[in-house]
Design a protein around this motif. Structure first.
Motif, PDB file in Angstrom:
ATOM      1  N   ASP A  34       5.614   8.228  -9.548  1.00  0.00           N
ATOM      2  CA  ASP A  34       4.859   9.114 -10.441  1.00  0.00           C
ATOM      3  C   ASP A  34       4.157  10.257  -9.717  1.00  0.00           C
ATOM      4  N   ASN A  35       4.226  10.266  -8.393  1.00  0.00           N
ATOM      5  CA  ASN A  35       3.707  11.395  -7.619  1.00  0.00           C
ATOM      6  C   ASN A  35       2.267  11.783  -7.938  1.00  0.00           C
ATOM      7  N   ARG A  36       1.483  10.810  -8.333  1.00  0.00           N
ATOM      8  CA  ARG A  36       0.066  11.086  -8.603  1.00  0.00           C
ATOM      9  C   ARG A  36      -0.766   9.907  -8.147  1.00  0.00           C
ATOM     10  N   GLY A  37      -1.986  10.196  -7.726  1.00  0.00           N
ATOM     11  CA  GLY A  37      -2.916   9.130  -7.379  1.00  0.00           C
ATOM     12  C   GLY A  37      -3.571   8.593  -8.642  1.00  0.00           C
ATOM     13  N   ASN A  38      -4.777   8.088  -8.512  1.00  0.00           N
ATOM     14  CA  ASN A  38      -5.484   7.595  -9.689  1.00  0.00           C
ATOM     15  C   ASN A  38      -5.896   8.744 -10.601  1.00  0.00           C
ATOM     16  N   ASP A  39      -6.195   8.400 -11.820  1.00  0.00           N
ATOM     17  CA  ASP A  39      -6.485   9.407 -12.836  1.00  0.00           C
ATOM     18  C   ASP A  39      -7.989   9.421 -13.120  1.00  0.00           C
ATOM     19  N   GLY A  98     -15.644  12.947 -14.969  1.00  0.00           N
ATOM     20  CA  GLY A  98     -14.825  12.543 -13.834  1.00  0.00           C
ATOM     21  C   GLY A  98     -14.587  11.054 -13.706  1.00  0.00           C
ATOM     22  N   ARG A  99     -14.761  10.342 -14.801  1.00  0.00           N
ATOM     23  CA  ARG A  99     -14.544   8.893 -14.732  1.00  0.00           C
ATOM     24  C   ARG A  99     -13.060   8.553 -14.600  1.00  0.00           C
ATOM     25  N   GLN A 100     -12.841   7.439 -13.941  1.00  0.00           N
ATOM     26  CA  GLN A 100     -11.478   6.972 -13.803  1.00  0.00           C
ATOM     27  C   GLN A 100     -11.051   6.301 -15.109  1.00  0.00           C
ATOM     28  N   ILE A 101      -9.947   6.742 -15.679  1.00  0.00           N
ATOM     29  CA  ILE A 101      -9.519   6.110 -16.935  1.00  0.00           C
ATOM     30  C   ILE A 101      -8.287   5.228 -16.772  1.00  0.00           C
ATOM     31  N   TYR A 102      -7.509   5.467 -15.719  1.00  0.00           N
ATOM     32  CA  TYR A 102      -6.406   4.559 -15.420  1.00  0.00           C
ATOM     33  C   TYR A 102      -6.597   4.079 -13.994  1.00  0.00           C
ATOM     34  N   ASN A 103      -6.297   2.845 -13.725  1.00  0.00           N
ATOM     35  CA  ASN A 103      -6.454   2.331 -12.367  1.00  0.00           C
ATOM     36  C   ASN A 103      -5.120   1.794 -11.862  1.00  0.00           C
ATOM     37  N   TYR A 113      -0.999  -2.499 -14.662  1.00  0.00           N
ATOM     38  CA  TYR A 113      -1.569  -1.150 -14.734  1.00  0.00           C
ATOM     39  C   TYR A 113      -2.681  -1.168 -15.786  1.00  0.00           C
ATOM     40  N   ARG A 114      -3.879  -0.678 -15.407  1.00  0.00           N
ATOM     41  CA  ARG A 114      -5.050  -0.825 -16.277  1.00  0.00           C
ATOM     42  C   ARG A 114      -5.549   0.491 -16.870  1.00  0.00           C
ATOM     43  N   TYR A 115      -6.044   0.360 -18.037  1.00  0.00           N
ATOM     44  CA  TYR A 115      -6.672   1.470 -18.745  1.00  0.00           C
ATOM     45  C   TYR A 115      -8.128   1.095 -18.976  1.00  0.00           C
ATOM     46  N   TYR A 116      -9.046   2.033 -18.728  1.00  0.00           N
ATOM     47  CA  TYR A 116     -10.471   1.755 -18.950  1.00  0.00           C
ATOM     48  C   TYR A 116     -10.937   2.428 -20.222  1.00  0.00           C
ATOM     49  N   GLN A 157       0.849  -1.197   0.000  1.00  0.00           N
ATOM     50  CA  GLN A 157       0.000   0.000   0.000  1.00  0.00           C
ATOM     51  C   GLN A 157       0.880   1.241   0.000  1.00  0.00           C
ATOM     52  N   CYS A 158       0.797   2.028  -1.065  1.00  0.00           N
ATOM     53  CA  CYS A 158       1.570   3.270  -1.117  1.00  0.00           C
ATOM     54  C   CYS A 158       0.832   4.347  -0.329  1.00  0.00           C
ATOM     55  N   ASN A 159       1.390   5.535  -0.241  1.00  0.00           N
ATOM     56  CA  ASN A 159       0.746   6.542   0.604  1.00  0.00           C
ATOM     57  C   ASN A 159      -0.350   7.336  -0.106  1.00  0.00           C
ATOM     58  N   TYR A 160      -0.740   6.940  -1.306  1.00  0.00           N
ATOM     59  CA  TYR A 160      -1.948   7.514  -1.920  1.00  0.00           C
ATOM     60  C   TYR A 160      -3.121   6.608  -1.584  1.00  0.00           C
ATOM     61  N   THR A 161      -4.043   7.109  -0.766  1.00  0.00           N
ATOM     62  CA  THR A 161      -5.077   6.221  -0.240  1.00  0.00           C
ATOM     63  C   THR A 161      -6.094   5.793  -1.297  1.00  0.00           C
ATOM     64  N   ASP A 162      -6.219   6.543  -2.407  1.00  0.00           N
ATOM     65  CA  ASP A 162      -7.179   6.101  -3.429  1.00  0.00           C
ATOM     66  C   ASP A 162      -6.590   4.993  -4.312  1.00  0.00           C
ATOM     67  N   ILE A 163      -5.331   4.664  -4.122  1.00  0.00           N
ATOM     68  CA  ILE A 163      -4.745   3.523  -4.819  1.00  0.00           C
ATOM     69  C   ILE A 163      -4.730   2.364  -3.828  1.00  0.00           C
ATOM     70  N   VAL A 164      -5.531   1.339  -4.099  1.00  0.00           N
ATOM     71  CA  VAL A 164      -5.631   0.219  -3.166  1.00  0.00           C
ATOM     72  C   VAL A 164      -4.635  -0.858  -3.562  1.00  0.00           C
ATOM     73  N   ARG A 165      -3.665  -1.075  -2.716  1.00  0.00           N
ATOM     74  CA  ARG A 165      -2.654  -2.112  -2.940  1.00  0.00           C
ATOM     75  C   ARG A 165      -2.091  -2.094  -4.363  1.00  0.00           C
ATOM     76  N   GLY A 166      -1.600  -0.944  -4.746  1.00  0.00           N
ATOM     77  CA  GLY A 166      -1.020  -0.810  -6.087  1.00  0.00           C
ATOM     78  C   GLY A 166       0.393  -1.338  -6.169  1.00  0.00           C
ATOM     79  N   GLY A 167       0.970  -1.634  -5.009  1.00  0.00           N
ATOM     80  CA  GLY A 167       2.368  -2.077  -4.991  1.00  0.00           C
ATOM     81  C   GLY A 167       3.301  -0.924  -4.675  1.00  0.00           C
ATOM     82  N   VAL A 168       4.418  -1.261  -4.069  1.00  0.00           N
ATOM     83  CA  VAL A 168       5.398  -0.247  -3.671  1.00  0.00           C
ATOM     84  C   VAL A 168       6.786  -0.761  -4.021  1.00  0.00           C
ATOM     85  N   ALA A 169       7.632   0.134  -4.506  1.00  0.00           N
ATOM     86  CA  ALA A 169       9.058  -0.181  -4.662  1.00  0.00           C
ATOM     87  C   ALA A 169       9.796   0.597  -3.578  1.00  0.00           C
ATOM     88  N   TYR A 170      10.525  -0.132  -2.761  1.00  0.00           N
ATOM     89  CA  TYR A 170      11.242   0.500  -1.660  1.00  0.00           C
ATOM     90  C   TYR A 170      12.721   0.601  -1.983  1.00  0.00           C
TER      91      TYR A 170
END
Ligand SMILES: *[C@@H]1O[C@H](CO)[C@@H](O)[C@H](O)[C@H]1NC(C)=O
Ligand SMILES: *[C@@H]1O[C@H](CO)[C@@H](O)[C@H](O)[C@H]1NC(C)=O
Ligand SMILES: *[C@@H]1O[C@H](CO)[C@@H](O)[C@H](O)[C@H]1NC(C)=O
Ligand SMILES: *[C@@H]1O[C@H](CO)[C@@H](O)[C@H](O)[C@H]1NC(C)=O
Ligand SMILES: *[C@@H]1O[C@H](CO)[C@@H](O)[C@H](O)[C@H]1NC(C)=O
Ligand SMILES: *[C@@H]1O[C@H](CO)[C@@H](O)[C@H](O)[C@H]1NC(C)=O
Length: 346
Positions: free
Chosen positions: A102-107, A113-118, A144-147, A68-81
């Motif tokens: 990438d310093n950004r949450g979900n898109d 306002g639809r999510q296009i990348y998850n 990494y997903r694109y809708y 879990q990274c520190n962007y809370t709207d990304i659920v278990r996106g993975g982390v590189a330490y």
């Protein structure tokens, strides 16, 4: 051999001594290792591992693809330490910090306002590779997903596993190059970065998802630019679900100081599998086919000059290879590893 594989080799080599307590003979302190860990449960911290040197800093890079990274709207996106081990005192806790890629949450920049990348469940850190001291560090997110919304009226959507990688160079370590090549070019289900191998001057990437999971591989320069790709070739019947790019590596197999590429196709021909060799112009020039059915020949690939003759040798893992026990002849999935030495006279 890249550092990730080297580390795996080291860990496998020391394990018997850890188990049997013979560490004293080998100068390994088996009683007090320096330990790094995650703060989140079920993150798979340590699924991928590489050593990297960036300027004067040597770091252990650890992938936790369900972290879990520190962007809370990304659920278990993975982390590189990035973990430091400058202080070798094992009674201290190892220090790891999240690499900000990438310093950004979900898109949510789609229509209304639809999510296009998850980025949730994108498996960031599932594959990674270091191009050596002061070279590039590549960290991938193969899920990494694109809708793609088929109809703007309804909630119908197509989810495409684009995948992608981050390339952190010596100059741009804090603002990495974001690679998303499968967003253009017709097939978005490419799972780019399923495998990756970085060397000093180039990077090779596996993308198993193209088409009906027939797969392809890509090559770029060390910045992730000047990309070229090659799809799998239809050989005798179907090429669907052959998973080309499941593992990739490169080496100087021909001794001409240009890189050649070894790309696995583990489900080729009723899952017998093969490893295809490409020259530096990305033309196929040879193939290894020593698997048996379902053996996953090419699950793992490692390049190194094993006999120190100046030419790279190639190792191929087939974890489900079936063979008979030497004791009683009964067939079982014993797994096999093949070493193909470089014969410079060929
Ligand atoms: C890497 O970069 C650092 C600082 O820029 C330099 O001191 C070091 O010699 C370099 N290492 C190699 C192997 O080029
Ligand atoms: C996540 O942590 C990094 C490093 O501590 C920080 O720079 C960044 O702002 C944080 N992001 C969020 C969304 O909190
Ligand atoms: C972890 O960081 C702390 C604070 O910077 C430092 O005192 C400690 O030595 C570090 N531990 C290791 C193993 O490097
Ligand atoms: C290691 O760290 C522990 C705890 O801080 C300290 O008591 C010990 O003296 C250190 N050992 C060395 C060799 O620095
Ligand atoms: C993004 O992925 C997460 C995890 O797979 C899922 O729970 C969430 O619904 C997805 N978001 C959208 C808009 O589908
Ligand atoms: C042969 O040996 C293996 C390993 O000891 C054992 O698991 C297997 O059951 C044996 N097969 C027969 C037919 O005895």
């Amino acid at each position: 051999m890249n550092p990730e594989q080297l580390w795996t080799g080291v860990l496998m080599a020391v394990t018997p001594f850890l188990l049997f307590g013979l560490g004293g003979c080998y100068n390994i302190d088996t009683t007090s290792p320096l330990i790094f860990t995650d703060h989140h449960a079920d993150s798979r911290f340590g699924q991928a591992l590489t050593l990297h040197q960036h300027g004067s800093e040597t770091m252990l890079v650890v992938g936790a693809p369900k972290g879990q990274c520190n962007y809370t709207d990304i659920v278990r996106g993975g982390v590189a330490y990035k973990c430091s081990f400058t202080n070798h005192n094992a009674s201290l806790a190892g220090n790891c910090t999240e690499l900000q890629l990438d310093n950004r949450g979900n898109d949510y920049s789609g229509l209304t306002g639809r999510q296009i990348y998850n980025k949730s469940d994108q498996w960031l850190g599932a594959s990674m590779s270091s191009g050596g001291p002061n070279g590039s560090l590549v960290i991938c997110r193969p899920r990494y997903r694109y809708y793609f919304y088929k109809s703007y009226g309804a909630q119908q959507q197509q989810r495409d596993l684009l995948g992608g990688c981050f390339v952190l160079t010596q100059e741009n370590f804090d603002t990495p190059n974001i690679l998303l090549p499968c967003i253009t070019g017709g097939d978005r289900r490419c799972q780019f970065g399923f495998s990756v191998d970085a060397k000093k001057d180039h990077i090779v990437y596996g993308a198993v998802g193209l088409g009906r999971q027939e797969g392809q591989f890509w090559r770029s320069d060390s910045n992730g630019e000047e990309r070229q790709k090659r799809p799998t070739k239809k050989v005798g019947g179907t090429k669907d679900y052959t998973y080309m790019g499941y593992a990739v590596t490169s080496g100087d197999f021909k001794g001409d100081s240009d890189p050649e590429y070894a790309i696995s196709v583990p489900r080729h021909k009723q899952a017998f599998g093969k490893v295809v060799l490409y020259d530096s112009d990305l033309n196929e020039y040879n193939a290894l086919e020593n698997g048996d059915m379902g053996s996953y020949f090419g699950h793992t690939l490692v390049t190194s000059d094993l006999n120190n003759d100046g030419y790279d040798d190639l190792m191929v893992g087939a974890p489900f290879f079936t063979d008979s026990f030497s004791t009683n002849g009964s067939l079982w999935e014993l797994g096999k590893v093949f070493i193909y030495y470089n014969d410079r006279n060929l």
